[in-house]
Design a protein around this motif. Structure first.
Motif, PDB file in Angstrom:
ATOM      1  N   ILE A  99       0.832  -1.200   0.000  1.00 17.36           N
ATOM      2  CA  ILE A  99       0.000   0.000   0.000  1.00 17.36           C
ATOM      3  C   ILE A  99       0.869   1.255   0.000  1.00 17.36           C
ATOM      4  O   ILE A  99       0.514   2.282  -0.580  1.00 17.36           O
ATOM      5  N   GLY A 100       2.060   1.159   0.643  1.00 18.63           N
ATOM      6  CA  GLY A 100       2.982   2.292   0.644  1.00 18.63           C
ATOM      7  C   GLY A 100       3.564   2.551  -0.725  1.00 18.63           C
ATOM      8  O   GLY A 100       3.690   3.712  -1.158  1.00 18.63           O
ATOM      9  N   ASN A 101       3.929   1.492  -1.450  1.00 19.06           N
ATOM     10  CA  ASN A 101       4.421   1.647  -2.817  1.00 19.06           C
ATOM     11  C   ASN A 101       3.323   2.149  -3.744  1.00 19.06           C
ATOM     12  O   ASN A 101       3.584   2.944  -4.664  1.00 19.06           O
ATOM     13  N   ALA A 102       2.087   1.693  -3.500  1.00 18.30           N
ATOM     14  CA  ALA A 102       0.972   2.155  -4.316  1.00 18.30           C
ATOM     15  C   ALA A 102       0.725   3.645  -4.112  1.00 18.30           C
ATOM     16  O   ALA A 102       0.384   4.369  -5.060  1.00 18.30           O
ATOM     17  N   LYS A 103       0.921   4.119  -2.894  1.00 18.03           N
ATOM     18  CA  LYS A 103       0.753   5.549  -2.624  1.00 18.03           C
ATOM     19  C   LYS A 103       1.788   6.364  -3.395  1.00 18.03           C
ATOM     20  O   LYS A 103       1.459   7.396  -4.008  1.00 18.03           O
ATOM     21  N   VAL A 104       3.039   5.902  -3.359  1.00 14.01           N
ATOM     22  CA  VAL A 104       4.083   6.611  -4.101  1.00 14.01           C
ATOM     23  C   VAL A 104       3.777   6.601  -5.598  1.00 14.01           C
ATOM     24  O   VAL A 104       4.117   7.540  -6.326  1.00 14.01           O
ATOM     25  N   SER A 111      10.191  12.238   0.344  1.00 16.21           N
ATOM     26  CA  SER A 111      10.232  13.598   0.887  1.00 16.21           C
ATOM     27  C   SER A 111      11.643  14.162   0.968  1.00 16.21           C
ATOM     28  O   SER A 111      11.823  15.362   1.186  1.00 16.21           O
ATOM     29  N   MET A 112      12.649  13.305   0.801  1.00 15.62           N
ATOM     30  CA  MET A 112      14.038  13.771   0.816  1.00 15.62           C
ATOM     31  C   MET A 112      14.463  14.345  -0.529  1.00 15.62           C
ATOM     32  O   MET A 112      15.626  14.741  -0.690  1.00 15.62           O
ATOM     33  N   GLY A 113      13.538  14.353  -1.490  1.00 15.12           N
ATOM     34  CA  GLY A 113      13.843  14.975  -2.768  1.00 15.12           C
ATOM     35  C   GLY A 113      14.069  14.017  -3.919  1.00 15.12           C
ATOM     36  O   GLY A 113      14.391  14.458  -5.030  1.00 15.12           O
ATOM     37  N   TYR A 114      13.886  12.708  -3.679  1.00 16.02           N
ATOM     38  CA  TYR A 114      14.097  11.740  -4.742  1.00 16.02           C
ATOM     39  C   TYR A 114      12.820  11.591  -5.577  1.00 16.02           C
ATOM     40  O   TYR A 114      11.722  11.923  -5.129  1.00 16.02           O
ATOM     41  N   THR A 115      12.975  11.084  -6.797  1.00 17.69           N
ATOM     42  CA  THR A 115      11.818  10.817  -7.640  1.00 17.69           C
ATOM     43  C   THR A 115      11.059   9.608  -7.115  1.00 17.69           C
ATOM     44  O   THR A 115      11.560   8.860  -6.273  1.00 17.69           O
ATOM     45  N   SER A 116       9.839   9.416  -7.635  1.00 17.94           N
ATOM     46  CA  SER A 116       9.003   8.306  -7.177  1.00 17.94           C
ATOM     47  C   SER A 116       9.691   6.962  -7.391  1.00 17.94           C
ATOM     48  O   SER A 116       9.757   6.131  -6.471  1.00 17.94           O
ATOM     49  N   THR A 117      10.215   6.736  -8.587  1.00 18.46           N
ATOM     50  CA  THR A 117      10.861   5.453  -8.887  1.00 18.46           C
ATOM     51  C   THR A 117      12.102   5.247  -8.030  1.00 18.46           C
ATOM     52  O   THR A 117      12.329   4.164  -7.476  1.00 18.46           O
ATOM     53  N   LYS A 118      12.917   6.294  -7.890  1.00 19.66           N
ATOM     54  CA  LYS A 118      14.154   6.159  -7.118  1.00 19.66           C
ATOM     55  C   LYS A 118      13.855   5.964  -5.632  1.00 19.66           C
ATOM     56  O   LYS A 118      14.560   5.233  -4.932  1.00 19.66           O
ATOM     57  N   ALA A 119      12.787   6.605  -5.132  1.00 22.09           N
ATOM     58  CA  ALA A 119      12.414   6.435  -3.728  1.00 22.09           C
ATOM     59  C   ALA A 119      12.016   4.998  -3.447  1.00 22.09           C
ATOM     60  O   ALA A 119      12.363   4.433  -2.400  1.00 22.09           O
TER      61      ALA A 119
END
Length: 379
Positions: free
Chosen positions: A54-59, A290-298
């Motif tokens: 669910i956390g990955n789906a949110k991102v 939130s540290m500034g990374y893109t969705s895929t990289k996060a």
């Protein structure tokens, strides 16, 4: 795996274990390890992914597409644990009243179906309902496995197997992020996050079918063992404990055990560790985002804390052999984790926050297998 003479003595088997049983007992352990531990580790890894994806789906944009706002995502993620908590004890009672070869596959296929159904959720309410069902079906796996291996191993042998089992859940976090990132790159008629639920759930359902054909109910009934190996198992295990197939549930004793204060202290310690681990697994990708990374990289970088936790749980197999006071080990690791989370909450530099997120997961990960072993050996 050779017999440890000290282990047999400590488990009540005694030094007089007949030599003719030693070879059969060793071959018994190898066969049981191959039939039980790998498949349950893989299923637990996917159970962790199915509850935390669910956390990955949110991102991947699920919250925006479904119109979640305010604290709604937090309630969606935590709603699973309401049914997860209340269904634990009934699930273990059902495990005993039915058969492990039926109960575990049923649970696995059921929660896999719910996971796939989450791809069809249209709003906040449907997500809550599906997460409640997901928690109800997943509730039986971990306590059921802890109870199940007590059928097959002596007390001293259960510890390393529990550490391996729990490390599989942490190991899942290593490839959960990269897997989710890969699934969101599928180009089709569905939203990116829907592929996460559908494909991960389908893999779990397939594993549930495989599980039915791999495991057996009890050692004395296992067809993958020879007659001599079954006899050796009966000789060893019946000395330490009642054979699983002959145990009976005494319902009148259940209130007595529920009123035992020690049981609730074990539960509180386990709850603290599980809360920290689940928070990192669910909100780790969002925190790294939130540290500034893109969705895929996060999503990919969310594997770093899990890698540290996996390494720590592997080490947890050996540390109790050098330092046997589990209570002091748990206190030391919990204190380190607490300090790391304080730094994580107060630091402003992103590299510092990421570093202490990893160290905190390293400290918190061994606590669950240690508490499980501590409780199992004392009940």
């Amino acid at each position: 795996m050779d017999i440890d003479p000290s282990a047999t003595a400590a488990s009540g088997v005694g030094r007089g274990l007949a030599l003719k049983f030693r070879r059969y007992w060793n071959s018994y352990l190898w066969k049981v390890d191959l039939h039980i531990i790998p498949i349950f580790c893989v299923i637990y890894a996917f159970a962790v992914m199915d509850r935390n994806n669910i956390g990955n789906a949110k991102v991947a944009g699920m919250d925006k597409i479904l119109g979640l706002h305010g604290e709604q995502f937090n309630w969606v993620s935590s709603s699973l644990f309401f049914t997860y908590i209340f269904c634990d004890i009934p699930a273990n009672l059902m495990l005993k009243r039915t058969r492990p070869t039926l109960w575990f596959p049923f649970l696995t296929i059921s929660w896999a179906t719910i996971c796939m159904s989450m791809a069809a959720a249209k709003n906040y309410a449907s997500l809550i309902i599906l997460r409640l069902f997901l928690g109800a079906f997943e509730a039986g796996l971990v306590p059921g496995f802890i109870y199940y291996i007590s059928f097959w191993y002596t007390k001293r042998q259960q510890g390393p197997r529990l550490s391996i089992f729990f490390s599989a859940g942490t190991f899942a976090g290593i490839f959960a992020g990269p897997l989710a990132a890969g699934l969101t790159n599928i180009r089709g008629s569905l939203h990116e996050y829907q592929y996460i639920f559908l494909i991960e759930g389908a893999i779990t359902a397939l594993l549930g079918i495989v599980l039915y054909f791999v495991i057996s109910d009890y050692p004395e009934k296992a067809k993958f063992l020879t007659r001599e190996e079954r006899e050796a198992a009966v000789e060893v295990l019946s000395t330490e404990q009642a054979l699983a197939s002959k145990r009976r549930i005494n319902y009148s004793r259940i209130p007595y055990f529920l009123l035992d204060w020690k049981l609730w202290f074990y539960a509180i310690i386990f709850w603290i560790a599980a809360t920290a681990g689940s928070t990192q697994a669910i909100f780790g990708p969002t925190l790294i985002l939130s540290m500034g990374y893109t969705s895929t990289k996060a999503q990919i970088m969310s594997s770093l804390p899990s890698t540290c936790g996996f390494a720590s749980q592997i080490l947890s197999m050996f540390i109790p052999r050098l330092f046997r006071h589990l209570s002091l080990l748990i206190m030391a690791y919990a204190t380190l984790a607490c300090a790391c989370y304080i730094v994580l909450a107060t630091a402003t530099a992103n590299h510092v926050r990421l570093a202490f997120l990893c160290i905190g997961n390293f400290a918190i990960s061994p606590i669950m297998p240690w508490v499980s072993l501590w409780m199992l050996n004392n009940t």
